[in-house]
Structures are given as structure tokens and as C-alpha cells.
Design a protein around this motif. Structure first.
Motif, PDB file in Angstrom:
ATOM      1  N   THR A 189     -82.950  52.877  -5.357  1.00  0.00           N
ATOM      2  CA  THR A 189     -81.869  53.047  -4.365  1.00  0.00           C
ATOM      3  C   THR A 189     -82.089  52.087  -3.197  1.00  0.00           C
ATOM      4  OG1 THR A 189     -81.708  55.376  -4.992  1.00  0.00           O
ATOM      5  CG2 THR A 189     -80.724  54.752  -2.895  1.00  0.00           C
ATOM      6  N   LEU A 190     -83.364  52.037  -2.805  1.00  0.00           N
ATOM      7  CA  LEU A 190     -83.726  51.155  -1.686  1.00  0.00           C
ATOM      8  C   LEU A 190     -83.481  49.687  -2.044  1.00  0.00           C
ATOM      9  CD1 LEU A 190     -85.174  51.605   1.077  1.00  0.00           C
ATOM     10  CD2 LEU A 190     -87.277  50.969  -0.088  1.00  0.00           C
ATOM     11  N   ILE A 191     -83.843  49.330  -3.268  1.00  0.00           N
ATOM     12  CA  ILE A 191     -83.693  47.933  -3.710  1.00  0.00           C
ATOM     13  C   ILE A 191     -82.202  47.558  -3.761  1.00  0.00           C
ATOM     14  CG2 ILE A 191     -84.128  46.305  -5.619  1.00  0.00           C
ATOM     15  CD1 ILE A 191     -86.683  47.255  -4.268  1.00  0.00           C
ATOM     16  N   PHE A 192     -81.395  48.458  -4.325  1.00  0.00           N
ATOM     17  CA  PHE A 192     -79.950  48.175  -4.394  1.00  0.00           C
ATOM     18  C   PHE A 192     -79.373  47.957  -2.994  1.00  0.00           C
ATOM     19  CE2 PHE A 192     -79.812  50.717  -8.570  1.00  0.00           C
ATOM     20  CZ  PHE A 192     -79.861  49.567  -9.336  1.00  0.00           C
ATOM     21  N   GLY A 193     -79.767  48.844  -2.088  1.00  0.00           N
ATOM     22  CA  GLY A 193     -79.263  48.732  -0.712  1.00  0.00           C
ATOM     23  C   GLY A 193     -79.696  47.421  -0.068  1.00  0.00           C
ATOM     24  N   GLY A 194     -80.974  47.074  -0.258  1.00  0.00           N
ATOM     25  CA  GLY A 194     -81.496  45.839   0.319  1.00  0.00           C
ATOM     26  C   GLY A 194     -80.813  44.603  -0.251  1.00  0.00           C
ATOM     27  N   LEU A 195     -80.618  44.618  -1.579  1.00  0.00           N
ATOM     28  CA  LEU A 195     -79.966  43.462  -2.208  1.00  0.00           C
ATOM     29  C   LEU A 195     -78.518  43.334  -1.738  1.00  0.00           C
ATOM     30  CD1 LEU A 195     -81.305  43.728  -5.890  1.00  0.00           C
ATOM     31  CD2 LEU A 195     -81.977  42.074  -4.138  1.00  0.00           C
ATOM     32  N   ALA A 196     -77.841  44.474  -1.577  1.00  0.00           N
ATOM     33  CA  ALA A 196     -76.441  44.426  -1.121  1.00  0.00           C
ATOM     34  C   ALA A 196     -76.354  43.857   0.286  1.00  0.00           C
ATOM     35  CB  ALA A 196     -75.838  45.831  -1.174  1.00  0.00           C
ATOM     36  N   LEU A 197     -77.257  44.314   1.164  1.00  0.00           N
ATOM     37  CA  LEU A 197     -77.260  43.769   2.527  1.00  0.00           C
ATOM     38  C   LEU A 197     -77.588  42.280   2.503  1.00  0.00           C
ATOM     39  CD1 LEU A 197     -78.967  46.151   5.082  1.00  0.00           C
ATOM     40  CD2 LEU A 197     -76.614  45.377   4.963  1.00  0.00           C
ATOM     41  N   GLY A 198     -78.551  41.933   1.654  1.00  0.00           N
ATOM     42  CA  GLY A 198     -78.923  40.518   1.523  1.00  0.00           C
ATOM     43  C   GLY A 198     -77.739  39.677   1.069  1.00  0.00           C
ATOM     44  N   ALA A 199     -76.922  40.235   0.180  1.00  0.00           N
ATOM     45  CA  ALA A 199     -75.736  39.503  -0.278  1.00  0.00           C
ATOM     46  C   ALA A 199     -74.765  39.278   0.877  1.00  0.00           C
ATOM     47  CB  ALA A 199     -75.060  40.286  -1.400  1.00  0.00           C
ATOM     48  N   VAL A 200     -74.612  40.291   1.735  1.00  0.00           N
ATOM     49  CA  VAL A 200     -73.719  40.139   2.896  1.00  0.00           C
ATOM     50  C   VAL A 200     -74.237  39.019   3.805  1.00  0.00           C
ATOM     51  CG1 VAL A 200     -72.807  41.274   4.961  1.00  0.00           C
ATOM     52  CG2 VAL A 200     -72.973  42.547   2.821  1.00  0.00           C
ATOM     53  N   TYR A 201     -75.540  39.033   4.066  1.00  0.00           N
ATOM     54  CA  TYR A 201     -76.123  37.962   4.890  1.00  0.00           C
ATOM     55  C   TYR A 201     -75.930  36.601   4.207  1.00  0.00           C
ATOM     56  CZ  TYR A 201     -78.595  41.849   7.202  1.00  0.00           C
ATOM     57  OH  TYR A 201     -78.912  43.008   7.858  1.00  0.00           O
ATOM     58  N   ALA A 202     -76.065  36.587   2.882  1.00  0.00           N
ATOM     59  CA  ALA A 202     -75.911  35.323   2.151  1.00  0.00           C
ATOM     60  C   ALA A 202     -74.488  34.783   2.293  1.00  0.00           C
ATOM     61  CB  ALA A 202     -76.256  35.527   0.678  1.00  0.00           C
ATOM     62  N   PHE A 203     -73.491  35.691   2.317  1.00  0.00           N
ATOM     63  CA  PHE A 203     -72.102  35.235   2.491  1.00  0.00           C
ATOM     64  C   PHE A 203     -71.940  34.472   3.806  1.00  0.00           C
ATOM     65  CE2 PHE A 203     -70.422  39.065  -0.127  1.00  0.00           C
ATOM     66  CZ  PHE A 203     -70.721  38.394  -1.298  1.00  0.00           C
ATOM     67  N   VAL A 204     -72.557  35.018   4.855  1.00  0.00           N
ATOM     68  CA  VAL A 204     -72.465  34.348   6.162  1.00  0.00           C
ATOM     69  C   VAL A 204     -73.143  32.980   6.066  1.00  0.00           C
ATOM     70  CG1 VAL A 204     -73.049  34.504   8.618  1.00  0.00           C
ATOM     71  CG2 VAL A 204     -72.486  36.574   7.339  1.00  0.00           C
ATOM     72  N   ALA A 205     -74.310  32.969   5.442  1.00  0.00           N
ATOM     73  CA  ALA A 205     -75.067  31.712   5.349  1.00  0.00           C
ATOM     74  C   ALA A 205     -74.337  30.679   4.492  1.00  0.00           C
ATOM     75  CB  ALA A 205     -76.453  31.999   4.779  1.00  0.00           C
ATOM     76  N   ILE A 206     -73.631  31.141   3.465  1.00  0.00           N
ATOM     77  CA  ILE A 206     -72.865  30.192   2.636  1.00  0.00           C
ATOM     78  C   ILE A 206     -71.795  29.513   3.494  1.00  0.00           C
ATOM     79  CG2 ILE A 206     -71.149  30.069   0.767  1.00  0.00           C
ATOM     80  CD1 ILE A 206     -72.868  32.231  -0.691  1.00  0.00           C
ATOM     81  N   GLY A 207     -71.139  30.287   4.316  1.00  0.00           N
ATOM     82  CA  GLY A 207     -70.126  29.724   5.231  1.00  0.00           C
ATOM     83  C   GLY A 207     -70.739  28.722   6.191  1.00  0.00           C
ATOM     84  N   TYR A 208     -71.885  29.113   6.769  1.00  0.00           N
ATOM     85  CA  TYR A 208     -72.599  28.186   7.661  1.00  0.00           C
ATOM     86  C   TYR A 208     -72.870  26.874   6.926  1.00  0.00           C
ATOM     87  CZ  TYR A 208     -74.010  31.941  11.001  1.00  0.00           C
ATOM     88  OH  TYR A 208     -74.049  32.945  11.935  1.00  0.00           O
ATOM     89  N   ASN A 209     -73.323  27.018   5.672  1.00  0.00           N
ATOM     90  CA  ASN A 209     -73.747  25.853   4.901  1.00  0.00           C
ATOM     91  C   ASN A 209     -72.590  24.921   4.564  1.00  0.00           C
ATOM     92  OD1 ASN A 209     -76.301  25.044   4.309  1.00  0.00           O
ATOM     93  ND2 ASN A 209     -76.665  26.624   2.775  1.00  0.00           N
ATOM     94  N   ILE A 210     -71.454  25.512   4.177  1.00  0.00           N
ATOM     95  CA  ILE A 210     -70.300  24.669   3.813  1.00  0.00           C
ATOM     96  C   ILE A 210     -69.917  23.780   4.992  1.00  0.00           C
ATOM     97  CG2 ILE A 210     -67.841  24.726   3.233  1.00  0.00           C
ATOM     98  CD1 ILE A 210     -68.419  27.251   1.566  1.00  0.00           C
ATOM     99  N   VAL A 211     -69.894  24.379   6.172  1.00  0.00           N
ATOM    100  CA  VAL A 211     -69.549  23.612   7.375  1.00  0.00           C
ATOM    101  C   VAL A 211     -70.657  22.608   7.695  1.00  0.00           C
ATOM    102  CG1 VAL A 211     -69.147  23.796   9.864  1.00  0.00           C
ATOM    103  CG2 VAL A 211     -68.106  25.446   8.312  1.00  0.00           C
ATOM    104  N   PHE A 212     -71.901  23.047   7.543  1.00  0.00           N
ATOM    105  CA  PHE A 212     -73.025  22.175   7.889  1.00  0.00           C
ATOM    106  C   PHE A 212     -73.075  20.947   6.969  1.00  0.00           C
ATOM    107  CE2 PHE A 212     -77.415  20.758   7.561  1.00  0.00           C
ATOM    108  CZ  PHE A 212     -77.732  20.579   8.892  1.00  0.00           C
ATOM    109  N   ILE A 213     -72.831  21.181   5.668  1.00  0.00           N
ATOM    110  CA  ILE A 213     -72.895  20.067   4.720  1.00  0.00           C
ATOM    111  C   ILE A 213     -71.854  19.002   5.076  1.00  0.00           C
ATOM    112  CG2 ILE A 213     -72.370  19.433   2.309  1.00  0.00           C
ATOM    113  CD1 ILE A 213     -73.698  22.117   1.513  1.00  0.00           C
TER     114      ILE A 213
END
Lengths: 403, 285
Positions: free
Chosen positions: B2-26
């Protein structure tokens, strides 16, 4: 030489007169025919919930003034309320207060929070000997030794803990877990709650903090579950309340959750789907601490009068938030009772001394908290357990819950 | 689990933000501080579309795409393009994030609004753990998105042009790449993507005006861990941050969650200053 001494004397005298004019506050007048001037500040232009709470706070003062004016005002003086927008910013609040004092010193100052406003304004009020009531307490604001003319309206965390203890004992909960956010209020909540629960013979089996920006409370709840509490005492406001409820449902834990007044102020739990979670399984085990005046009671005349008066003052007849922000209604009632005892309203020290008398407090027609227990040693309301009730999440109407 | 699923889901949300940062940065070598706020706006539009207007999910996805695309495009024109000094972009995009926070509060209020997930709200039991369908969807979307963007960047001329710009802006211009148009396009596309992702993030976090602030810093940490410019790095960085946060909260206490994330962040940067997926290159001077 003599001429020089004379010139010097004239210059010094003039300078002293000018400085006295600049530094001294304008007189408040205070004659029997003068209005009783009340200055209310609030973050009306602030963002979000602060503005909503301030609006409730301001209309509660205006409504109280109307009600007291109907019965002759404060010691025969008609109450005149001036509202100033401080934006929720202490710097602005200080500037506006100084401007108001320079223009004409108010008889009474009511701030609508938060605590930083009280911290910034109390020394100025003290310096100018202005009676004040305060919604956002600080560590020192209820200390008559430091601020003899100030009274806190909001109960302290210790008072709120009394309500939790009474409810826990009534339900037979022996082991309590505490869940709190990483805010200064959260730290104060856990400290006071732990102390009060332990002193009452209850066992605190776990304390879990969550970051105010956390998006998932599952780990904290799993930790608490490991200590097998009979109930969880929680302080949270806004989205974190939702995260706790979602996480509880996810791990399938049906422990009773006792939320504080911040939880009850979160509209998510008092709004039915699709805009909220009221009536869903997520709130099935949630109980919220509220003032007894915040729960609708058709027989409670004093509260219903206050609500009607506030609705008459509110924009569109809608009280913007719960009555928990309407303490200013009580502030004027307390001053009116004290002024009646003193026989006049122009002596703030005498009024403050009168507010410390139990018989004056008993006569005051307060509504939001029915009983205040100020004393010569504490200007905190020292609310008793019966000031609070625990209710299931329910619909909010005109600032009151209707279970 | 349960903990792992929750952590991975939150990590995915953070990754979405970082993907946006990256597209602009590139594309522009700039950092859009308001990217997390664009996801926040996406979640609010998802709420409006699904709850207020009762629109079907695909229509809401298109609506969110269009709205946040427009917001991002306006941001590029107003807060990025007029500037001659690229360093000032940090300040103007920060200003844009504050404006978006304020606008969201004015339009939708300050209270959290539940966003329904089109895949259902019932708790699932998988591999001995419990998770909401949206949590599994978040992880799946993050993986698919990273695979898609990585593949597209190498497969299409547009992706190659962006990579060329990222390597050497002047050289790309000399080879006929319309840099200004591509910067605008990548900015707006990062916005459009944020809008669609709002449909997945909103059900996990609620649509709430504080969401952007909550995500922005963690998104930056994810970006730095993975490496500026690396799309696969955002996925790995996001999952690391999400898991560290969840495990630290569980085994050290909630007060150590953010500290643990930054301890891991500093450790990784000390070992690999450019991030896990970007190599530092020596330059002759």
C-alpha cells in the motif's frame, strides 16, 4: 547670555510642544454625548479564507453594535463602528491603527486575526491605553501583566483539549493517537493535547506529524494504526483533511477520528457530493469539535438573535463562514456589561477591571461563547468543556451546522 | 505494498511537473516556475468539466488541453518573450505562478474540490496492497508518457530540432530551425500536456489552489535528480522522490519526509552533479 538662554528656552519649549503634538494620540473625547468609537480591522482584501473569516468577524461586530444600540448603547453612548481593511498584513495593520489614533483615538479596538496582527498592534494599543479584544491570540496577549487592556476572545488549545477529553471519556476511549500538521498551531495542538489527555488519565499512544504540503497521509496513519488507538485526535484544515479521510478509506481503517475546529471549518466535510464528501463513507467515522453556538438550536434565543443580526449586515444575507469567527459579537456585549457596572465608558482601565469580575461576565449577553472566564491573572476566555460539542459532519447554513 | 503504491503515485505526480519543466528547458534553457500551477489549473478545469458541466471525460480532456495550452501560450508571450535577459525569466515565471495561484483562488475558491476519476473511486487490492485506481493510472501514464516522449524526440524532426536547440541554439538557428517558434510551441505544448494530466492529478490530490506550491519544489528536485534535459530521468527521479517520501514518513516519521528527500537529493548530486541521466562534459577553455 541671558538672551541666549531665553532663545534656547523658547526653542526647547517649541520643540517639546511640537513633539507632544506629533507623538501624543488625539483625544477620544469620550463625553456622555459622544459616540463610543469602535475600530475593527480585518483582512478584507486578503486572499482566500482569511478574507472570508474577516468578513464574518466584521459583520459580527456591526451586528452586535446594532443590537446594543437598540438598548441604549454602551453606558448611554451610541456605538459607532469603523471598519478598516488591513489586508491581513501586520505592517498595514500598524499603519492603519496609527492613522486612526492620530485622527481620533478609538475607545475600543477589535482585530479579526491572524495572530501576527495582534503581535504587531498590541504594543501600540498598550502605549495609547486603548481597550482591545483579539481573535488571534499570541503567547503573551492573554497576560494582564503585559497587556492589561487586552482580552483574547478565542479559546486556547488547552480549552479545546477540555472538549476532547470530555468526549473521549463519554465514549470510553482510553488510548488516543494524535495527528497534526507541521504548523505552529499544529505544534501547539499536539503539546497541549498530549499534556491535557495525560493529565486526564488518558493514554497518548502515538503522535504523527504531516507536512502541511503533504499529499498523502497513508504512512502516518499506518504508523498510528500500529499503536492501536481507540480514537485519533486531529487538527487539519483544507485539503489535508481530505487526504486523511481518503487514506483512512484506502487502508480500510475505521477508527473514530475527532477533528478540531479547523476540521469543522473545512467545507469539504460539510458539503455533499459532488463538491464535498458529506454523507459518504469517508466521513462515517469523523466527529468534529465545534462551539455549542455553532450548532443550530431553535431554542437558543441569544445565538439566533445574533445570527439574524449578522445576516442583516451580511452581503446578500449570507454569513460567509462559521460562527467561530464571530467572536466580536461577544466583545461588544462584554464591554456593554462592564460599562454598565462602571457607570461610564471612557475609562478603559476601569472597564478592563470590570470585565475581570465574574458577576459582570455572567451579566454579559454574549452568544458565540456563552461563558467567558476572564480573571485578574488571565485574559484568556478559559472556556469550559461544555462550551464545545462534538458533532458528525453536517450541512452548514447561516454559519451554523445543522446535524 | 500500500505504501509503495502511494509513493509511486506521488512520484508520478512529481514526474509530471518535472516533465513539463524539462520540455521547456530543452527548448529554451529556461525554467518555468509556473509549470506546477499549470497542472493545478488543469485539475480545476477537470473539476469544472466533470462536476459542474457534467461533460464526458474525453471532452474534458480536450477542454483542459485547450484552456491550459492558452494559459501557457499567454505566459510565454507576456512573461518570457519580451525579456532580453534570460535570467529574468526565473523572476517573471515565478510571478506568473503567483498570478495563477491568485486567479485560481478567485475563480474556484480556497477549499479543496473533489475531482472524480473516470476509472472509478473504489479501493483495489493488488499484490497484497491497497490502492485507488487513479494511483495505478498515474504510474502507468507516467511510464507511457516518458516512453512516448523519448521515442518521439528521436523519431521525428521536431524532436530532433528540439534536441539540437538544447545542444547549441545558435547552430540550430544556422541550420534553419525556427527557434522562437519552437520555444513558443514547446511552452504551449507543455501547458497542453499539464492540462490533460490535470484529469489524473486532480482525483489524487483534489483541485485546490495550494496544489501548485506543493508540487513546484518537489518537481524541481525530481528534475535535478534525473538531470536537466533528461526525460527518462524525470521518471526515475519522480519515483525515487515519491518512494523516499513515503518510506521516510512511515519509518522515520512525517517530520522527516522532506528532510529525507533532500538528503537523497544532495547525496545524488554529490555523486553525480548533473543528475543521474546527464553526463558532465569537459570543455576546453
Amino acid at each position: 547670555m541671558n538672551r541666549h538662554v531665553l532663545v534656547l528656552g523658547a526653542v526647547v519649549s517649541s520643540a517639546a510642544l511640537v513633539l507632544a503634538g506629533c507623538g501624543g494620540a488625539a483625544s477620544s473625547g469620550g463625553g456622555a454625548g459622544d459616540p463610543y468609537r469602535v475600530l475593527v480591522t480585518g483582512g478584507l482584501s486578503a486572499q482566500g479564507v482569511l478574507a472570508t473569516n474577516s468578513k464574518t468577524s466584521v459583520i459580527s461586530a456591526q451586528a452586535s453594535a446594532d443590537e446594543i444600540n437598540k438598548t441604549g448603547g454602551i453606558a448611554g453612548r451610541r456605538i459607532e463602528v469603523t471598519v478598516v481593511d488591513d489586508g491581513g498584513d501586520p505592517t498595514t495593520a500598524v499603519t492603519k491603527l496609527r492613522e486612526a489614533i492620530a485622527k481620533r483615538k478609538p475607545d475600543l479596538y477589535l482585530n479579526s486575526g491572524p495572530s501576527v496582527i495582534a503581535s504587531a498592534t498590541l504594543p501600540i494599543l498598550q502605549q495609547n491605553k486603548i481597550l482591545s479584544f483579539n481573535i488571534g491570540p499570541t503567547n503573551e496577549s492573554a497576560d494582564p501583566g503585559k497587556f492589561p487592556l487586552n482580552f483574547d476572545l478565542s479559546p486556547s488549545p488547552t480549552d479545546y483539549a477540555k472538549g476532547f477529553i470530555a468526549h473521549a471519556k463519554e465514549k470510553g476511549y482510553q488510548k488516543i493517537g494524535i495527528l497534526y500538521g507541521s504548523t505552529s498551531y499544529g505544534a501547539s495542538f499536539v503539546r497541549e493535547m498530549h499534556q491535557a489527555l495525560t493529565a486526564a488519565g488518558l493514554q497518548v499512544v502515538g503522535e504523527q506529524q504531516f507536512d502541511a504540503k503533504a499529499l498523502d497521509m497513508t504512512p502516518q496513519l499506518q504508523n498510528l494504526r500500529g499503536s492501536s488507538p481507540d480514537a485519533i485526535a486531529m487538527t487539519a484544515y483544507g485539503a489535508p483533511v481530505g487526504y486523511v479521510l481518503k487514506s483512512l478509506a484506502k487502508i480500510g481503517w475505521t477508527v473514530p477520528v475527532l477533528g478540531d475546529t479547523a476540521v469543522s471549518a473545512t467545507s469539504l466535510v460539510s458539503t455533499p457530493p459532488p463538491d464535498g464528501v458529506l454523507g459518504t463513507d469517508q466521513v462515517a467515522n469523523l466527529m468534529m469539535e465545534v462551539f455549542d453556538s455553532t450548532v443550530y438550536d431553535p431554542a437558543d434565543t441569544s445565538v439566533n438573535t445574533a445570527v439574524a443580526a449578522m445576516k442583516a449586515k451580511a452581503e446578500g444575507g449570507v454569513i460567509p463562514s462559521t460562527l467561530i469567527n464571530a467572536y466580536n459579537y461577544d466583545a461588544l456585549a462584554l464591554v456593554a456589561a462592564a460599562a454598565a457596572d462602571v457607570g461610564k465608558a471612557d475609562d478603559p482601565s476601569a472597564i478592563a477591571k470590570a470585565i475581570e469580575k465574574p458577576e459582570v461576565l455572567a451579566r454579559a449577553k454574549t452568544a458565540i461563547l456563552h461563558d467567558y472566564h476572564y480573571s485578574a491573572t488571565s485574559h484568556s476566555p478559559n472556556a469550559t468543556a461544555d462550551a464545545f460539542v462534538f458533532i458528525k459532519p453536517s450541512r452548514l447554513d447561516s454559519g451554523q451546522f445543522r446535524p | 505494498m500500500t505504501l509503495i503504491f502511494g509513493g509511486l503515485a506521488l512520484g508520478a505526480v512529481y514526474a509530471f511537473v518535472a516533465i513539463g519543466y524539462n520540455i521547456v528547458f530543452i527548448s529554451s534553457k529556461t525554467f518555468n516556475f509556473a509549470q506546477a500551477q499549470l497542472i493545478m489549473i488543469g485539475s480545476f478545469v477537470a473539476y469544472t468539466g466533470l462536476v459542474t458541466l457534467h461533460l464526458p471525460a474525453p471532452v474534458v480532456a480536450l477542454l483542459a488541453l485547450a484552456v491550459v495550452f492558452t494559459v501557457a501560450a499567454i505566459e510565454e508571450r507576456v512573461a518570457i518573450r519580451p525579456l532580453k535577459d534570460p535570467h529574468a525569466v526565473l523572476v517573471t515565471t515565478l510571478g506568473a505562478s503567483v498570478l495563477l495561484d491568485g486567479a485560481a483562488q478567485l475563480i474556484w475558491g480556497t477549499q479543496p474540490l473533489p475531482v472524480p476519476f473516470f476509472g472509478g473511486d473504489g479501493v483495489l487490492t493488488i499484490l497484497g496492497g491497497r490502492a485507488y485506481p487513479v494511483e495505478l493510472a498515474l504510474v502507468a501514464v507516467a511510464v507511457l508518457l516518458v516512453l512516448l516522449l523519448t521515442w518521439a524526440s528521436k523519431r521525428f524532426v521536431l524532436g530532433l530540432a528540439l534536441l539540437a536547440m538544447s545542444e547549441d541554439r545558435e547552430a540550430a538557428m544556422l541550420r534553419g530551425v525556427n527557434v522562437r517558434r519552437l520555444v513558443f510551441g514547446s511552452f504551449a505544448c507543455a501547458g497542453a500536456l499539464a492540462g490533460v494530466l490535470g484529469l489524473f492529478v486532480g482525483p489524487e490530490t483534489y483541485a485546490v489552489a495550494t496544489l501548485g506550491t506543493a508540487l513546484a519544489l518537489k518537481g524541481f528536485v525530481v528534475l535535478a535528480i534525473g538531470g536537466f534535459g533528461s526525460i527518462p530521468g524525470t521518471l526515475v527521479g519522480g519515483l525515487i522522490v515519491g518512494l523516499v517520501e513515503a518510506l521516510a514518513s512511515r519509518y522515520l516519521g512525517g517530520e522527516f519526509a522532506t528532510i529525507a528527500v533532500f538528503a537523497v537529493f544532495i547525496t545524488i548530486l554529490m555523486a553525480r552533479p548533473a543528475g543521474l541521466f546527464v553526463r558532465t562534459r569537459e570543455r576546453a577553455v
